[in-house]
Design an enzyme around this catalytic site. Structure first.
Site, short mmCIF file in Angstrom:
data_model
loop_
_atom_site.label_atom_id
_atom_site.label_comp_id
_atom_site.label_asym_id
_atom_site.label_seq_id
_atom_site.Cartn_x
_atom_site.Cartn_y
_atom_site.Cartn_z
CG ASP A 222 0.26 -1.14 2.43
OD1 ASP A 222 -0.69 -1.75 3.53
OD2 ASP A 222 -0.08 -0.17 2.14
CD GLU A 296 -4.27 -4.43 1.82
OE1 GLU A 296 -4.66 -3.90 2.76
OE2 GLU A 296 -3.45 -3.26 1.46
C1 GLC Z 1 -3.32 -1.42 3.69
C2 GLC Z 1 -2.69 -1.66 5.00
C3 GLC Z 1 -3.49 -0.55 6.23
C4 GLC Z 1 -2.94 0.78 5.73
C5 GLC Z 1 -3.04 0.99 4.39
C6 GLC Z 1 -2.28 2.36 3.94
O1 GLC Z 1 -4.49 -1.38 3.57
O2 GLC Z 1 -3.05 -3.01 5.38
O3 GLC Z 1 -3.45 -1.21 7.43
O4 GLC Z 1 -3.64 1.75 6.55
O5 GLC Z 1 -2.61 0.02 3.40
O6 GLC Z 1 -1.14 1.87 3.93
#
Ligand code: GLC
Ligand code: MG
Ligand code: CA
Length: 577
Positions: A222, A296
């Site tokens: 993440d 991500e």
């Molecule tokens: C990423 C997740 C999102 C979350 C953020 C903070 O972007 O996909 O849903 O709010 O990280 O953890």
């Protein structure tokens, strides 16, 4: 003489795609489950692990081989699980560790891999670690990023600098207990970890090991770009202000107002990903099983590719390719679609795979971002373009964004706008509404009187059960695509694409004499198209798969030089040799 012997070797190298080389993660379909919204087993209106276990057969039914679960760890839920209080335990609303073990066991039986969400950048302000930090325990104090405030001309204490939270407003929160501010790049409940502390680095590696030992087949990582901040020692011991970007000038509290040169994309962040990969390799050395790492990352292609590795360091298997989310939408021309599709393929290292993603829990659904008419076409891109396919739950049936009123809005990204009119533009609740299983109460998701988010309107007709029974449904198109995807042309084949006109995008996949063309018409116009633009596409074409709007049937024969395509139609044809 020598070159004769070298030739076969060279062919293997050039092709780089030999049939025996593929690993499970390279050919499977990854399906993202948002646990809170998938299936509620105990009637509290909140999805849970036993709910997921009860529906694993559904994944099998649609041809999915791996599922990535958004966080199911113990959490006060300020960011719905992305604020983790205990990285080694299951959140009570979602079940127990025993439930998780049963989920893994059932998944193993069905040969479905379970991927978890690793949230390394931050923890929770309601965790044992944070409590200890506030109590002055040095070890845990150093887990977080602390900074002195500044006193303004009125004698009031202000945050250390201008850094902003992704969810709006200052990224700093004061704690009286220690007389300092802590950094939170996301909500107040998500204190950033201090990655310049070796204990934090080791702790996160232990989290990876802990869940590997439980049998998970990898992690989606993440918010990776935010991992490291600059080293303040390089700036005279104070974190420097970030420069103004020139965007969002009407709202200086909006994250986009600043250019995040000190809080994102630091070189140390890439190195940490390579270190995590070393942990993966430790495990692989023991059991020869490849666990997968997806990261991500919303960044330029150059930065994105660095996550694959650099020099002799190896990193992630899959830095997410968000081009079909970030770069194009329902207004885009076929040329813009082609440009977006080609981007990752152009920048990725030759020996790495692309991946295709059109949705997740942070972005509006395909049917809403593009059009409900393009659902099958987008699934054709995701499942038939070269590389790994990732589907967000519900995209296989064409779920639409649900309407969530300001009163019902719970996502901090929506709530922090403080704007009862325009909140929906920032809120992620619409793409998180409960999964639509059937026409029953709450779409079959839960027996509760109130679900944590309302079920989207129209579920009575848009759900799994209804679509199972209709021959031409998004669900059945998806299942057929999952089948087709296992053909050698899609597994090993090469790729070329073209914008045939402003509206119609087409691509070709071929391997060993098998030759397919996929057409997606992004608009309501009809056309007659000459497909002989493509090399080796001439004569008769057989229709093998169509979108639900298509007037064609499987088995229909078309003439390559004059192919009719109606408005919003998508289909796959096979060239008859
Ligand atoms: C990423 C997740 C999102 C979350 C953020 C903070 O972007 O996909 O849903 O709010 O990280 O953890
Ligand atoms: Mg429940
Ligand atoms: Ca950070």
């Amino acid at each position: 003489m020598k070159s004769v012997y070298l030739l076969p070797l060279l062919l293997v190298l050039v092709q780089g795609n030999s049939e025996t080389e593929k690993e499970w993660w390279e050919t499977t379909i990854f399906y993202q489950i948002y646990p809170r919204s998938f299936m509620d087993s105990d009637g509290d209106g909140i999805g849970d692990l036993n709910g997921i276990t009860s529906k694993l057969e559904y994944l099998k039914e649609i041809g999915v081989g791996a599922t990535w679960l958004s966080p199911m760890f113990s959490s006060p839920m300020y960011d719905f699980g992305y604020d983790i209080a205990d990285f080694y335990d299951v959140h009570h609303e979602y079940g127990t560790m025993e439930d998780f073990e049963r989920l893994i066991a059932k998944a193993n039986e069905l040969d479905i891999k379970i991927i978890l969400d690793l949230v390394p950048n931050h923890g929770s302000n309601e965790s044992e670690w944070f409590d200890k930090a506030l109590q002055g325990d040095e070890k845990y104090y150093d887990y977080f990023v602390w900074e002195d405030g500044v006193v303004d001309e009125n004698g009031d204490m202000q945050p250390p600098n201008n850094w902003l939270s992704v969810f709006r407003k200052s990224a700093w929160e004061y704690r009286e207990e220690v007389g300092k501010y802590y950094l939170h790049q996301f909500v107040i409940g998500q204190p950033d970890f201090n990655y310049r502390n070796p204990d934090v680095v080791e702790e996160m590696k232990n989290v990876i090991r802990f869940w590997f030992d439980k049998g998970v087949a990898g992690f989606r990582i993440d918010a990776i770009a935010h991992l490291f901040e600059v080293d303040k020692e390089d700036f005279g011991g104070k974190y420097p202000d970030e420069p103004i970007s020139g965007n969002n000038l009407d709202d200086p509290l909006n994250y986009g107002y600043l250019n995040h040169i000190y809080t994102t994309d630091q070189q140390e962040t890439y190195d940490m990903v390579y270190q995590w990969r070393d942990v993966y390799e430790e495990y692989k050395a023991k059991d020869d099983f490849s666990r997968v790492m997806m990261v991500e990352i919303y960044a330029s292609p150059q930065k994105t590719m660095k996550y694959f590795g650099e020099g002799d360091r190896i990193g992630a298997h899959m830095p997410f390719n968000f081009a079909l989310i970030s770069d194009v939408n329902g207004e885009s021309t076929a040329a813009e679609i082609k440009y977006a599709v080609d981007k990752f393929l152009t920048f990725k290292p030759l020996d790495k795979l692309a991946n295709w993603v059109t949705g997740n829990h942070d972005n509006n659904r395909v049917a809403s971002r593009y059009s409900p008419k393009i659902v099958d076409g987008m699934n054709m891109l995701v499942l038939l373009l070269p590389g790994v396919a990732v589907t967000y739950m519900g995209e296989e049936i064409g779920m639409v964004d649900g309407y969530v009123s300001w009163e019902d809005t719970v996502d901090p990204s929506g709530c922090n706008t403080d704007d009862p009119i325009n909140y929906w533009q920032a809120s992620r609740d619409p793409e998180r509404t409960p999964f639509q299983w059937s026409s029953e109460k709450n779409a079959g998701f839960s027996t509760a009187d109130k679900t944590w988010l309302p079920v989207a309107e129209g579920y009575e007709n848009l759900n799994v059960e209804v679509q199972r029974d209709v021959e031409r449904s998004h669900l059945n198109v998806y299942k057929a695509l999952a089948q087709l995807r296992s053909e050698p042309a899609f597994r090993y084949g090469r790729y070329e694409s073209v914008a045939l006109n402003g509206d119609v995008f087409a691509f070709r996949r071929w391997y060993n004499g098998e030759n397919y063309v996929i057409l997606v018409n992004f608009r309501d116009e009809s056309y007659t198209i000459d497909l002989s633009y493509f090399e080796n596409v001439n004569g008769e074409l057989e229709v093998v798969l169509t979108s639900i709007q298509s007037p064609k049937n499987n088995g229909d024969m078309l003439n390559a030089s004059a192919v009719e395509i109606v408005g919003s139609e998508s289909f796959v044809v096979k060239v008859k040799a």
